[in-house]
Scaffold this motif. Structure first.
Motif, short mmCIF file in Angstrom:
data_model
loop_
_atom_site.label_atom_id
_atom_site.label_comp_id
_atom_site.label_asym_id
_atom_site.label_seq_id
_atom_site.Cartn_x
_atom_site.Cartn_y
_atom_site.Cartn_z
N LYS A 1 -16.84 1.43 -20.59
CA LYS A 1 -18.10 0.72 -20.48
C LYS A 1 -17.83 -0.78 -20.30
CE LYS A 1 -21.09 3.87 -23.07
NZ LYS A 1 -22.06 4.00 -24.19
N SER B 1 -18.21 -3.70 -21.72
CA SER B 1 -18.52 -4.34 -23.00
C SER B 1 -17.27 -5.01 -23.54
CB SER B 1 -19.05 -3.31 -24.02
OG SER B 1 -17.99 -2.51 -24.49
N THR C 1 -14.22 -2.85 -24.54
CA THR C 1 -13.25 -2.47 -23.51
C THR C 1 -12.18 -3.55 -23.34
OG1 THR C 1 -14.91 -1.17 -22.33
CG2 THR C 1 -12.97 -1.87 -21.07
N GLN D 1 -23.52 -2.92 -16.48
CA GLN D 1 -23.29 -1.55 -16.92
C GLN D 1 -24.10 -0.56 -16.09
OE1 GLN D 1 -21.12 -0.29 -19.14
NE2 GLN D 1 -21.87 1.75 -18.61
#
Length: 365
Positions: free
Chosen positions: A167, A169, A172, A157
């Motif tokens: 992002k 993560s 997503t 990130q």
């Protein structure tokens, strides 16, 4: 001998006219053969006093040791393997192989391209020297870089720019991984690497076409920082790059390569530890990771350029003037005028070792 005003004059002139051209051709051919034998034979022995494996050095700042080291093991072998004497130039065929200095006996994949039919001329007309290399050298360099792990990038990130629309993560990737809808959000990291040797194709206009099969290995990161493998996405990247010469004057000449952009094709999931992964809509996400993270980092690394050497084994110094770079057909041609400081070379040529080599007493270069 002189013949003036006799009846034999027309006969002698006719005989001279008949034999002059064949004799001239015989003399010219003999001189050419002698020169070719010299450049491919004795000259190679003399040049063995020099290190004609030219190292590639990234002109990176002192605070970037990784960039300085990146190409330190790459060398271009410019030893002679043939010679041909033309009317206005001498064509010297060089090995032109890309060499891994840490493993010089390593075999490079692929086959060298055919020699150009015409002598390289270079941009802007004749120069004192023009050197033509094909895409085999670039592809060999890609093979060496991949084998040493340089074509691998770890993305977290922190590497994403502030304007990135997502992002890194599991939130997503939930639309692509149904099982993640039932778990709490976790940060992720991605490891991008070339799964095969990238290939380079040269096109007119100083355009370099790039093709690479890559893999995106996805990992989730737990609260303690421990990483867990999730799945792998395979893809094919295609794009363009360009090359140009920078520097000159008081600054050394450097060859700078810049990647424009890369497109993502042929997505697949060869392995998954999280069940079903739908890749139909993943291309924009992976394309953003490549073009907004990996490509800028690569261009930052390449921005300083690769230095054009001006000193060979501390014996032969070269001052380049008007160095140019141009793609001609399937070859890239570097052309320049130059001045040589050969005091160290001249001293070496008259050493006992050089005299022994000239008489066949030395080994191969």
């Amino acid at each position: 001998m002189a013949i003036y005003g006799t009846m034999l004059r027309p006969l002698v002139n006719t005989a001279l006219w008949l034999f002059q051209r064949p004799i001239e051709r015989m003399i010219a051919n003999a001189i050419r053969r002698q020169l070719q034998d010299f450049f491919a034979g004795d000259m190679n022995n003399y040049l063995s006093l020099l290190d004609l494996r030219v190292p590639l050095q990234v002109a990176a700042p002192a605070d970037q040791p990784l960039a300085q080291k990146a190409l330190s093991f790459l060398e271009v072998d410019l030893r002679l393997c043939g010679a041909k004497v033309e009317e206005d130039a001498i064509q010297l065929d060089v090995y032109g192989a890309m060499v891994d200095a840490e493993d010089p006996k390593a075999t490079m994949p692929g086959e060298p391209g055919a020699m150009p039919d015409e002598l390289p001329g270079g941009k802007g007309g004749p120069h004192m020297m023009a050197l033509a290399l094909g895409d085999w050298q670039a592809n060999s360099a890609m093979h060496i870089l991949r084998s040493k792990g340089f074509l691998r990038r770890r993305i977290t990130q922190e590497d994403l720019p502030e304007d990135m629309p997502f992002k890194l993560s599991t939130n997503t990737f939930r639309p692509f991984v149904p099982a993640w809808w039932l778990m709490e959000a976790k940060p992720m990291r991605v490891e991008v690497s070339a799964s095969e040797d990238p290939t380079v194709a040269l096109k007119p206009g100083n355009v370099i076409l790039l093709t690479s099969h890559v893999s995106f290995k996805m990992y989730t990161v737990g609260h303690g920082g421990d990483e867990k493998y999730a799945f792998t996405v395979s893809a094919r990247l295609e794009g363009q790059a360009s090359a140009r010469v920078i520097g000159g004057g008081d600054a050394p000449y450097r060859v700078q390569v810049a990647v424009a952009s890369l497109e993502v094709f042929d997505l697949g999931v060869p392995k998954s530890d999280v069940g079903i992964v739908t890749v139909g809509l993943l291309a924009p996400v992976l394309g953003a990771l490549v073009n907004q993270v990996a490509v800028p980092k690569a261009n930052e690394f390449l921005a300083s350029g690769v230095e054009v050497p001006d000193n060979f084994n501390d014996q032969l110094g070269v001052k380049w003037n008007g160095l140019g770079l141009e793609v001609e057909g399937a070859t890239v041609v570097g052309s320049a005028d130059f001045a040589v400081n050969a005091s160290g070379l001249i001293h070496g040529l008259f050493s006992p070792r050089a005299r022994a080599m000239a008489h066949g007493g030395g080994g191969p270069p």
